[in-house]
Design an enzyme around this catalytic site. Structure first.
Site, PDB file in Angstrom:
ATOM      1  N   ASP A 122      34.436   0.381 -22.969  1.00 50.70           N
ATOM      2  CA  ASP A 122      33.586   0.997 -21.939  1.00 50.70           C
ATOM      3  C   ASP A 122      33.179   2.414 -22.352  1.00 50.70           C
ATOM      4  OD1 ASP A 122      32.961   0.784 -18.754  1.00 50.70           O
ATOM      5  OD2 ASP A 122      33.463   2.832 -19.328  1.00 50.70           O
ATOM      6  N   TYR A 124      29.153  10.319 -21.623  1.00 51.91           N
ATOM      7  CA  TYR A 124      30.357  10.660 -22.389  1.00 51.91           C
ATOM      8  C   TYR A 124      29.998  11.248 -23.758  1.00 51.91           C
ATOM      9  CZ  TYR A 124      32.548   7.204 -19.183  1.00 51.91           C
ATOM     10  OH  TYR A 124      32.965   6.477 -18.100  1.00 51.91           O
ATOM     11  N   LYS A 145      26.403   3.139 -19.677  1.00 53.49           N
ATOM     12  CA  LYS A 145      25.907   3.499 -18.337  1.00 53.49           C
ATOM     13  C   LYS A 145      24.712   4.441 -18.412  1.00 53.49           C
ATOM     14  CE  LYS A 145      30.752   3.333 -17.087  1.00 53.49           C
ATOM     15  NZ  LYS A 145      31.435   3.969 -18.212  1.00 53.49           N
ATOM     16  N   HIS A 201      25.343   4.899 -13.503  1.00 52.31           N
ATOM     17  CA  HIS A 201      26.634   5.602 -13.565  1.00 52.31           C
ATOM     18  C   HIS A 201      27.118   6.100 -12.195  1.00 52.31           C
ATOM     19  CE1 HIS A 201      29.306   7.850 -16.639  1.00 52.31           C
ATOM     20  NE2 HIS A 201      29.976   7.621 -15.534  1.00 52.31           N
TER      21      HIS A 201
END
Ligand code: A2P
Length: 275
Positions: free
Chosen positions: A48, A53, A78, A111
């Site tokens: 994931d 990120y 996401k 997200h």
């Protein structure tokens, strides 16, 4: 069969390994590359990540270098939370695919229902536009499943009312003492798989005395109690660690918490605002 390779089946028939490897706050470069490589080496087949990120490139590289056939790994990314337009979502997806460079995505999520710097803002129209873009990607065969993250029941109602596809997944913060019962019940009723991010409450729950006692009783670790709890709630935990011993530990959850102890764990109220 080991829990790590057991799967849930999404409402569209796509299978998703029950335990995923989370990469939030894992920095791009060597750390993200090594952690994902270690997770894959130790049997994880569900990774994931997210554009936010900023580690998609290293995550993608670790997946490619693993030598494991692409179709054996379930990969999620996401859409950044501030992107709430149709064209913006399609454009962001292409950037994600360029960074990951793995051909296709298994799961693409919105997200959050609001930008992270405007938590609670009403973006219902934008969420519909973004989700319609995800529907296009799904219908075009670019992603195998689509969904949302951090959505509550009202946010989900909005999507169900205005979009054609019921999200396949809702990824939320979920752990002992914070099991989001209302959202979880709603998702189970609509056949939306709940994924649990931060199943250890970012490590906070490992210090909880009740969880430590239960870990002793089952001869496992507190982290394993937290992860097993999610599995027995039919939720997909996404534990993360940058250390190999913990990556292995978090996947070794082939034991059963008995029904009475599950009820006890449900009653734990370890206020998440303290962490
Ligand atoms: P580290 O990466 O140094 O191992 P969550 O998944 O709830 O967000 O928790 C992640 C945090 O918990 C990380 O800080 C991670 O640190 C730590 N962690 C992950 N697995 C374990 C474990 N089995 N035992 C102790 N700490 C862990």
């Amino acid at each position: 069969m080991k829990t790590l390779i057991q799967t849930y089946t999404l409402s569209n028939g796509v299978k998703i390994p029950k335990i995923g490897f989370g990469t939030w706050q894992v920095p791009n470069g060597d750390v993200a590359y090594q952690s994902v490589a270690l997770a894959l080496k130790n049997g994880y087949r569900h990774i994931d990540t997210a554009a936010a990120y900023q580690n998609e490139e290293s995550v993608g590289k670790a997946i490619k270098d693993s030598g494991i056939p692409r179709e054996e790994i379930f990969v999620t990314s996401k859409l950044q939370s501030h992107i709430k337009t149709y064209a913006g979502a399609l454009e962001a997806f292409e950037k994600t695919m360029e960074a990951l460079d793995i051909g296709y995505l298994d799961l693409y999520l919105i997200h959050a229902p609001w930008p992270w710097n405007e938590i609670g803002k009403d973006c219902s129209k934008g969420n519909v536009l973004a989700f319609k873009a995800l529907e296009k990607l799904y219908n075009d065969g670019r992603v195998r499943a689509i969904g949302v993250s951090n959505f509550n029941t009202k946010d989900l109602d909005n999507i169900l009312e205005h979009c054609a596809i019921v999200p396949h997944v809702n990824q939320i913060g979920y752990f002992i003492g914070h099991n989001e019962k209302e959202t979880d019940d709603y998702c189970k009723a609509k056949n939306i798989l709940v994924e649990a991010y931060s199943p250890l409450a970012i490590g906070h729950l490992l210090k909880n005395n009740d969880i430590q006692d239960m870990a002793k009783k089952y001869d496992v670790t507190p982290a394993q109690i937290c992860i097993r709890y999610c599995i027995q709630k039919d939720v997909a935990p996404l534990p993360k660690s940058t250390h190999e011993s913990r990556i292995i530990e978090n996947a070794a959850v082939d034991f059963e918490i008995d029904a009475k102890d599950m009820i006890y764990l449900d009653s734990i109220n370890d206020d998440p605002r303290k962490w």
